[in-house]
Design an enzyme around this catalytic site. Structure first.
Site: not given
Length: 636
Positions: A202, A206, A423, A498
């Site tokens: 998508p 097209k 993080e 994770d």
């Protein structure tokens, strides 16, 4: 829309006119004055309590309106005009006048006699039109095609407006040459493809590519969706297909574009149950029209779908959809071209670099890039900027890839520290292991569903993954949980995503890609795509219980090995982990240059915006895909 509005107004006007006429003729009770009997009226006259009288002749006698000496109005009806009444009125000193009988007009008579019948017929026709979709052609338009025709005057899209799919454009350029000069192909015995099927994810363009074919060839372009053929009445879809091709023949050479053709082109016999299938009748008619006894010269059918696997084989054979054009996601050069096209519509600053933006948006489709330009323009408008600058594009890219900032979210300090180490664990492992994408940005500002994000950007487009890269990705995913265990002495729910993604990668390595010595190059997993009724629902898993135990054992081995690798890296570089977590707690977001300073043992440079301290609290939680992410991290 105008025709439907006019028909509704006309129907209600007819209804109002008929009701008004009928009520005017038959509902006399609304006139002023109280109704009394005729004999009672005569007594009032003879008692000299009537002052004035008006006699209105009618076919059944007379309507009488009188004014009493008390100035009250009374009404009565006589079945015939009594001549003795006139004498009584004269003898009792009553003033009176006689109105002659009103002659009804021909129109009034017709409305009274035929009005109710016309009203019923009109209402019936109106509701039939509503059930059948209304529109031009009245009640006979039910089987008419709903295709919208664009001609040269209202279709200005050309190949210059289509970027990022050069190979697909080359495939369809010969269609343009044929539509412009058919004799060039026919004199050598060649036959242009009857149909072209555009396949791709998508948002890859097209529909835009199909419109550009018609715009380049300057021929009529009929556009319709696959779902427009199907109605609740049997046979309507087939009738609309016939009508669409008849219109196309009258306007040939032309192009018919069917968007989402999988709505009517699904594999026949794949549904559950029996009965008369309207969708299959529609498909059968389309097969006949595309390549039946009659040849549709000059009519080219272009269709688009992102599910070619479920289309009927008869639709894909040569003679119908002869050619399949794959419109894939654009590469870095294609993304740069698409961004350039969309940037024409907005005022951009001098610092805009489309090539840098293209490198930083891997996996984006044309629609995603159009959305990126639009979001950047919105960011520029919010700051009252005159042009869209590079910083606006960076903010828009972060919003699309990582989610919007949740600035109002206040997190306790302990959760902020937990998120910072989580993080930092992702970033450190990604920085130290080979074949991992460079860390672009790390933040503990909550974004979207993620309460912290580690963002990785690939250096270039990648079309396949090797075993070492997949193993490194699993280790990066485990970095967040390990950092929580080592530095915070706790486990949180932040690593749930994770673990889910790491397990999925390990399972695919074992069951799909043959990346283990124990089980070898053999597929042990069934297709986990969408179930296609009638073809996939009866599939059986041809794997023994003993083999599945071996599969689980190999997956467990990969997970444990990569967990050990990630833990060793984090424990061996605790000083860098502390420095990175401290920088995150102070600035909330660090970039690749600051991460490089920390890894080299230098104090991290100040953020580019000059901020030196955090202005609010935030923490770690869940993540968003792709590549390496966790409950408190999302790496792209």
């Amino acid at each position: 829309m105008n025709n439907q509005w006019f028909s509704k107004v006309a129907v209600w006007l007819v209804i109002a006119l008929v009701l008004f006429t009928v009520f005017k003729q038959f509902d006399r009770s609304t006139a002023p004055g109280s109704q009394i009997g005729y004999s009672e009226f005569l007594e009032e006259v003879r008692a000299k309590r009537i002052r004035e009288v008006v006699l209105q002749e009618n076919p059944g006698g007379a309507d009488i309106e009188a004014l009493t000496t008390d100035d009250k109005k009374i009404r009565t009806t006589a079945t015939y005009l009594d001549r003795g009444l006139v004498g009584d009125l004269i003898n009792n000193g009553v003033k009176f006048k006689v109105k002659p009988r009103e002659e009804q007009s021909l129109i009034t008579s017709l409305l009274i006699s035929w009005g109710p019948m016309v009203l019923l017929i009109g209402v019936w026709v109106y509701f039939m039109r509503q059930m059948q979709g209304g529109g031009k052609g009245g009640a006979f338009s039910f089987g008419k095609s709903r295709a919208r025709m664009l001609d040269e005057s209202n279709n200005t899209v050309t190949f210059a407006d289509v970027a990022g799919c050069d190979e697909a454009k080359e495939e369809v350029k010969e269609l343009v040459d044929f539509l412009k000069d058919p004799q060039k192909f026919q004199k050598l015995g060649g036959r242009i493809p009857r149909g072209v099927l555009m396949v791709g994810p998508p948002g890859t363009g097209k529909t835009l590519l199909a419109k550009s074919i018609a715009g380049e060839a300057k021929v009529p372009f009929f556009s319709i969706s696959g779902s427009d053929f199907v109605e609740m009445f049997v046979g309507v879809g087939a009738a609309r297909v016939r009508d669409m091709f008849e219109q196309a023949k009258k306007n040939s050479p032309c192009i018919i574009f069917i968007d989402e053709i999988d709505a009517v082109g699904r594999h026949r016999g794949a549904g559950l149950g029996g009965g008369n299938d309207e969708r299959e009748q529609t498909l059968n008619q389309m097969l006949v029209e595309m390549d039946g006894f009659e040849t549709n010269l000059g009519v080219i059918v272009v269709a688009a779908t992102n599910r070619p696997d479920i289309l009927d084989p008869a639709l894909l054979r040569p003679g119908r959809f002869d050619r399949q054009v794959y419109v894939t996601l654009p590469d870095v050069r294609g993304r740069e071209q698409i961004l350039t096209v969309h940037m024409r519509k907005v005022p951009i600053g001098q610092d805009i670099r489309a090539d840098i933006l293209a490198r930083g948006t891997p996996g984006f489709s044309g629609a995603d890039l159009a959305n990126l330009v639009n979001e950047a323009a919105l960011f520029a408008a919010r700051r009252n900027g005159r042009v869209v600058e590079m910083g606006d594009f960076e903010k828009a890219k972060d919003k699309i890839m990582m989610g919007p900032e949740r600035k109002s979210m206040i997190m306790p300090e302990e959760e902020r520290r937990n998120t910072a180490y989580h993080e930092a664990g992702h970033a450190l492992v990604a920085r130290l292991l080979p074949k991992t994408d460079p860390v672009h940005k790390v933040t503990i500002i909550p974004r979207g569903r993620a309460l912290g994000v580690t963002m990785q950007l690939p250096e270039g487009d990648r079309y396949s993954l090797d075993k070492e890269r997949m193993l490194s990705t699993i280790s990066v995913l485990f970095g967040g949980r390990i950092a929580e265990e080592v530095f915070m002495n706790q486990m949180t729910t932040g690593a749930s995503n994770d673990f889910e993604r790491a397990t999925s990668i390990a399972r695919d390595m074992v069951t799909r890609y043959g990346m283990t010595d124990e089980l070898g190059p053999m597929v042990y997993a069934e297709n986990e795509g969408e179930v296609f009724l009638g073809r996939s629902i009866t599939k059986q898993v041809n794997v023994s219980e003993e083999t599945m135990q071996k599969v689980d054992k190999e997956i467990r081995k990969i997970i444990d090995d990569r967990y050990v690798v990630a833990r060793r890296l984090i424990e061996d570089h605790q000083d860098k982990m502390h420095a990175m977590a401290k920088a995150l707690l102070e600035w909330e977001t660090i970039d690749a240059e600051q991460i490089e300073d920390i890894m080299e043992g230098r104090p991290p440079r100040l953020p580019k915006d000059g901020s030196s301290s955090s202005s609010r609290s935030g923490g770690g939680g869940s993540s968003t895909p792709p590549v390496s992410s966790g409950g408190a991290a999302a790496t792209v």
